[in-house]
Design an enzyme around this catalytic site. Structure first.
Site, PDB file in Angstrom:
ATOM      1  N   CYS A 290       0.662  -1.330  -0.130  1.00 34.70           N
ATOM      2  CA  CYS A 290       0.041   0.052  -0.050  1.00 34.70           C
ATOM      3  C   CYS A 290       1.064   1.724  -0.081  1.00 34.70           C
ATOM      4  CB  CYS A 290      -0.848  -0.390   1.165  1.00 34.70           C
ATOM      5  SG  CYS A 290      -1.578  -1.450   1.372  1.00 34.70           S
TER       6      CYS A 290
HETATM    7  N1  SAJ Z   1       6.708   2.221   8.244  1.00 37.73           N
HETATM    8  C1  SAJ Z   1       7.703   3.097   9.323  1.00 37.73           C
HETATM    9  N2  SAJ Z   1       7.668   4.275   9.663  1.00 37.73           N
HETATM   10  C2  SAJ Z   1       6.374   4.880  10.534  1.00 37.73           C
HETATM   11  C3  SAJ Z   1       4.888   3.956  10.600  1.00 37.73           C
HETATM   12  C4  SAJ Z   1       5.076   2.408   8.658  1.00 37.73           C
HETATM   13  O1  SAJ Z   1       8.311   3.526   8.845  1.00 37.73           O
HETATM   14  O2  SAJ Z   1       6.319   4.495  11.754  1.00 37.73           O
HETATM   15  C5  SAJ Z   1       6.522   1.491   7.529  1.00 37.73           C
HETATM   16  C6  SAJ Z   1       6.106   0.160   8.116  1.00 37.73           C
HETATM   17  O3  SAJ Z   1       7.089  -0.950   9.014  1.00 37.73           O
HETATM   18  C7  SAJ Z   1       6.121  -0.409   6.535  1.00 37.73           C
HETATM   19  C8  SAJ Z   1       5.590   0.513   6.025  1.00 37.73           C
HETATM   20  O4  SAJ Z   1       5.870   1.326   6.682  1.00 37.73           O
HETATM   21  O5  SAJ Z   1       6.919  -1.228   6.086  1.00 37.73           O
HETATM   22  C9  SAJ Z   1       3.610   0.179   6.378  1.00 37.73           C
HETATM   23  O6  SAJ Z   1       3.301   0.445   7.340  1.00 37.73           O
HETATM   24  P1  SAJ Z   1       2.420   0.849   6.636  1.00 37.73           P
HETATM   25  O7  SAJ Z   1       1.328   0.688   9.005  1.00 37.73           O
HETATM   26  O8  SAJ Z   1       1.214   2.234   6.932  1.00 37.73           O
HETATM   27  O9  SAJ Z   1       1.495   0.279   6.009  1.00 37.73           O
HETATM   28  P2  SAJ Z   1       0.402  -1.298   5.931  1.00 37.73           P
HETATM   29  O10 SAJ Z   1       0.461  -0.909   4.229  1.00 37.73           O
HETATM   30  O11 SAJ Z   1       0.667  -2.590   6.474  1.00 37.73           O
HETATM   31  O12 SAJ Z   1      -0.824  -1.039   6.222  1.00 37.73           O
HETATM   32  C10 SAJ Z   1      -1.300   0.609   5.272  1.00 37.73           C
HETATM   33  C11 SAJ Z   1      -2.804   0.751   6.915  1.00 37.73           C
HETATM   34  N3  SAJ Z   1      -1.527   1.443   7.919  1.00 37.73           N
HETATM   35  C12 SAJ Z   1      -2.182   2.129   8.925  1.00 37.73           C
HETATM   36  O13 SAJ Z   1      -2.791   3.119   9.030  1.00 37.73           O
HETATM   37  C13 SAJ Z   1      -1.403   2.412  10.255  1.00 37.73           C
HETATM   38  C14 SAJ Z   1      -3.453   1.971   5.875  1.00 37.73           C
HETATM   39  O14 SAJ Z   1      -2.108   2.995   6.049  1.00 37.73           O
HETATM   40  C15 SAJ Z   1      -3.592   1.094   5.379  1.00 37.73           C
HETATM   41  O15 SAJ Z   1      -5.358   1.251   5.668  1.00 37.73           O
HETATM   42  C16 SAJ Z   1      -3.240  -0.151   4.896  1.00 37.73           C
HETATM   43  O16 SAJ Z   1      -2.449   0.128   4.482  1.00 37.73           O
HETATM   44  C17 SAJ Z   1      -4.148   0.130   2.985  1.00 37.73           C
HETATM   45  O17 SAJ Z   1      -4.887  -1.677   2.531  1.00 37.73           O
HETATM   46  O18 SAJ Z   1      -4.451   0.771   2.416  1.00 37.73           O
END
Ligand code: SAJ
Length: 454
Positions: A290
């Site tokens: 995503c």
């Molecule tokens: N990450 C960081 N720093 C942060 C947050 C995340 O480095 O502060 C990294 C994570 O380790 C990961 C990547 O970014 O590698 C993405 O993390 P994520 O939790 O944002 O992504 P997804 O794909 O697991 O889930 C996200 C959802 N996450 C949250 O809202 C917390 C959301 O953005 C969407 O609903 C979902 O993708 C989607 O399906 O679009």
């Protein structure tokens, strides 16, 4: 003076009304047959939620293995409860098939297919187009079609609507078309399909009303928007917001590294501000299907309006630079011990793209491992959630045990995923050098002068 409608117009209006009323009745009495196309991390939880309230649900997927697993009541999505899935299948509330002919019988069809990028970071909506064709071939009066896949604003009305219009059926009268983005955070125990607010945009007011009614049967808060474009833009904005803020904190980490400031202490301190601040953490890069991808759907569409989404491109550059920074950090740390990167034994802890899930797609750890291998370091990995995976060269790699021996014989232990179940005290105690890109060792109180943070 208003003209009195002809008898044929009245009949047509009543006929159309009957499609809508019949569908509404099936929605509110949970007797509708619901089709979910794409039973992955979005589709399967949705299918189970709909089955739990009484709908009969058919999962459609090209993946015969997934279909067989569902029909055996065997769960493969961590966010789905094993027993709930098994129960829905046993009660014949939920089945799955690879045969899309069954779409003709569905009253409601939800599209939850992947929306990846092509090699040059353009949207790949081939999955949406393919299932759009499957639906169009079977579209009939009284059906509601909802697209949930993350995509660029305009997809519903510029791609799906023309496909369905070719059938001669009228949207908003014969069938109903809406967009409602999935909002699934894999591994999130607090926010599930049921209690995550849902936004919906309908091609017509009736489409919106029918779609909203359907989602309200299983989701606590449903917000009706003025159009599918607004709903599509809402979703890509949400993920762009995350990508940009993660890039900001990664850039701060790069600067703090150069200034000799502990970025983690800065972030912990900034997070104490009770307003106007939202915590993001630096890391080895950004993974998943995503955040690294979705913003480029907006970037691509914006170009059609001669608009350059600079934040998206800059965020992508910074986030994609993090694996290279991690490699260089490892090289610098080994150098301080008189060890060249070449030939050093490196144990990477974590391949999954984020903690406590088994998904390694687009994981930054894959890039880090590739870069270290290119520098001819001897790299192994341990990840309890990823027993094996195919690396960039198609070679299958296997997770090695995390033991005093495997830690002790490494020249450097590199933490790339902060899985909660890992005993970080044990790691720090037995590894000669630990490079921690996730601040996973924050709670380790024992001597930790062998730990270097991102
Ligand atoms: N990450 C960081 N720093 C942060 C947050 C995340 O480095 O502060 C990294 C994570 O380790 C990961 C990547 O970014 O590698 C993405 O993390 P994520 O939790 O944002 O992504 P997804 O794909 O697991 O889930 C996200 C959802 N996450 C949250 O809202 C917390 C959301 O953005 C969407 O609903 C979902 O993708 C989607 O399906 O679009």
């Amino acid at each position: 003076m208003t003209s009195t409608p002809k008898a044929s117009q009245v009949v047509t209006a009543l006929h159309e009304l009957s499609h809508e009323m019949a569908l509404r009745e099936k929605i509110t009495t949970h007797t509708a047959l619901v089709g979910v196309i794409g039973i992955g991390y979005v589709g399967l939880p949705l299918a189970v939620e709909k089955a739990k309230v009484g709908y009969r649900v058919v999962g459609f997927d090209r993946n015969a293995i997934r279909v067989a697993q569902v029909n055996q009541g065997s769960n493969y999505i961590r966010d789905v409860d094993d027993d709930e899935l098994a129960k829905m299948v046993a009660n014949e509330r939920l089945t799955a098939t690879t045969d899309f002919a069954g779409l003709a019988n569905c009253d409601i069809i939800i599209i939850c297919v992947p929306t990846p990028l092509t090699q040059n970071k353009d949207p790949d909506i081939s999955y949406i187009r393919n299932v759009g064709g499957e639906i169009a071939r079977r579209l009939r009066p009284g059906q509601l079609i909802c697209l949930e896949s993350t995509t660029y604003p305009g997809t519903t009305e510029e791609v799906l609507l023309p496909m369905f219009a070719q059938t001669g059926l009228k949207v908003g009268h014969d069938y109903f078309l809406a967009y409602s983005p999935e909002r699934v955070d894999p591994g999130n125990k607090r926010y599930t399909t049921k209690n995550t607010n849902k936004v919906v945009g309908g091609v017509t007011a009736t489409c919106l009303s029918v779609a909203t009614s359907f989602y309200k049967q299983t989701i606590l808060e449903v917000l009706a928007l003025s159009s599918p474009k607004v709903a599509e833009m809402t979703k890509v904005f949400e993920n762009t917001f995350r990508a940009v803020n993660i890039a900001l904190v990664n850039e701060m980490a790069l600067l703090c590294d150069r200034m000799g400031i502990n970025i983690w202490e800065v972030i912990d301190a900034a997070a104490t501000k009770p307003f106007g601040m939202m915590r993001f953490d630096p890391g080895p890069g950004v993974g998943g299907h995503c955040i690294p991808l979705d913003p480029f759907y907006l970037n691509w569409k914006a170009r059609q309006y001669d608009f350059h989404t600079r934040f998206i491109e800059l965020a992508g550059e910074i986030n994609n630079s993090m694996p290279y920074f991690v490699r260089d950090k490892v090289a610098r740390a080994l150098n301080l011990k008189g060890l060249p990167l070449k030939g050093s034994r490196i144990l990477m802890l974590g391949i999954a793209y984020k903690k406590d899930i088994p998904d390694w797609r687009e994981s930054p750890a894959l890039k880090v491992l590739e870069l270290l291998a290119q520098a001819e370091a001897a790299v192994d990995y341990h990840d309890p959630f990823v027993p094996s995976f195919q690396d960039a060269h198609g070679r299958t790699r296997h997770s090695i045990p995390l033991t005093e021996k495997t830690l002790g014989q490494s020249d450097c232990v590199l933490i790339t995923t902060d899985h909660s179940q890992t005993d970080w005290d044990f790691v720090v105690r037995h590894a000669p050098l630990v490079i921690d890109t996730r601040n996973a060792t924050r709670a380790v109180r024992q001597p930790r002068d062998n730990v270097i943070l991102l």
